[in-house]
Design a protein around this motif. Structure first.
Motif, PDB file in Angstrom:
ATOM      1  N   GLU A  93     -34.333  40.598  53.308  1.00  0.00           N
ATOM      2  CA  GLU A  93     -34.200  39.321  52.593  1.00  0.00           C
ATOM      3  C   GLU A  93     -35.387  38.402  52.869  1.00  0.00           C
ATOM      4  O   GLU A  93     -35.900  37.748  51.951  1.00  0.00           O
TER       5      GLU A  93
ATOM      6  N   THR B 107     -30.968  43.820  57.182  1.00  0.00           N
ATOM      7  CA  THR B 107     -30.736  42.997  55.990  1.00  0.00           C
ATOM      8  C   THR B 107     -31.503  41.682  56.079  1.00  0.00           C
ATOM      9  O   THR B 107     -32.035  41.198  55.072  1.00  0.00           O
TER      10      THR B 107
ATOM     11  N   ASN C 214     -38.696  39.954  51.309  1.00  0.00           N
ATOM     12  CA  ASN C 214     -38.587  39.777  49.861  1.00  0.00           C
ATOM     13  C   ASN C 214     -39.678  40.527  49.088  1.00  0.00           C
ATOM     14  O   ASN C 214     -40.304  39.982  48.178  1.00  0.00           O
TER      15      ASN C 214
END
Length: 296
Positions: free
Chosen positions: A67, A63, A70
């Motif tokens: 993130e 994760t 992106n």
């Protein structure tokens, strides 16, 4: 389906500080790789010491990568285990988290016959909509996916690529002769990169790419644009670094260099042990000499 990527994908190391994942170092490493033209990032693979990570750590790394990246490059999640059920659960988590693809190693220890491999990979592929990279590394699993099995699995719409770490180009040729152009082969061996892509492979999922991603991508772009002689010359220049990260079991040597770059301490989790200081320093020196333009 278009290819997940072409060129250099990096099987990322997992940085530790005091035996805990160093997320700041991990994020910095992600940025370094993207800034240096990496084409894909593979999280929680062999190089990431995934067998020593807890499920929570595996999920946190993935994760965090998704993130941080992106959408700038594809993120491929290593979700294969020797348990079909667990592999499905991790693959479904990766899909929900926003990964671009998953990579599945062959089951290890409990092994399987070829029919079992088809059933195992098919069950996982049926459970998600993400593209899947099969990972064949018999030196670690004592099990190989036969070329005819690759052909059968390639008929599944989600199974689109193979990381071929067999280390035998005759195997590569057999697979390439069986599958169509919609199925992509990536080398899993840094040292056969130019030979592999000359045969028709579309890139490399690299260990040494953790520290020289830009240079490897330049080699790929030269070769794919028809400048094969120059590509091989450039690749020859990289061989001292490639050889240096092969002096012991992956990722023990390459983490000596990632640590020198500030991506975590020089730490590994048992059963892996750090190199003796003189060997560690010799590897770092090879890298520093290369970056300084010293060619041997």
């Amino acid at each position: 389906m278009t290819r997940i990527f072409e060129g250099i994908g990096v099987a990322m190391t997992t940085p530790f500080t005091n035996n805990q994942i160093d997320l700041d170092a991990f994020k910095n490493h992600l940025e370094f790789l993207i800034e240096n033209n990496v084409q894909s990032l593979i999280i929680n693979g062999t190089t990431g010491e995934s067998p020593t990570l807890s499920e929570d750590e595996i999920k946190t790394l993935l994760t965090t990568a998704i993130e941080t990246v992106n959408g700038r490059v594809p993120v491929i999640a290593g979700t294969g285990t020797n348990s079909t059920h667990q592999s499905i659960a991790l693959s479904q988590f990766a899909e929900e988290a926003g990964a671009d693809a998953v990579m599945l190693i062959t089951p290890y220890y409990n092994k399987s016959n070829q029919k079992g491999l088809v059933a195992h990979f098919t069950a996982i592929a049926d459970s998600i909509k993400l593209p899947i990279v099969l990972y064949n590394v018999p030196s670690r699993t004592n099990l190989s996916i036969e070329p005819e099995t690759i052909l059968e699995l390639s008929q599944h719409p989600n199974i689109v690529a193979l990381k071929d770490a067999v280390g035998d180009l005759n195997y590569t040729i057999k697979v390439l002769n069986l599958v169509d152009d919609n199925f992509t082969l990536y080398s899993g061996n840094d040292d056969n990169f130019t030979d592999f892509t000359a045969l028709g492979g579309k890139g490399l999922i690299s260990v040494v790419g953790n520290v020289i991603p830009k240079e490897l991508q330049e080699v790929y772009e030269l070769q794919s644009s028809g400048h094969s002689t120059t590509a091989r010359e450039r690749f020859s220049d990289l061989m001292p670094v490639i050889n240096a990260v092969q002096v012991d079991v992956n990722p023990i040597p390459v983490k000596a260099i990632t640590a020198s770059l500030g991506f975590g301490n020089y730490e590994l989790r048992l059963p892996l042990l750090a190199l003796d200081e003189d060997v560690r320093q010799s590897i770092v020196t090879v890298y520093e000499n290369f970056k300084a333009g010293v060619r041997v």
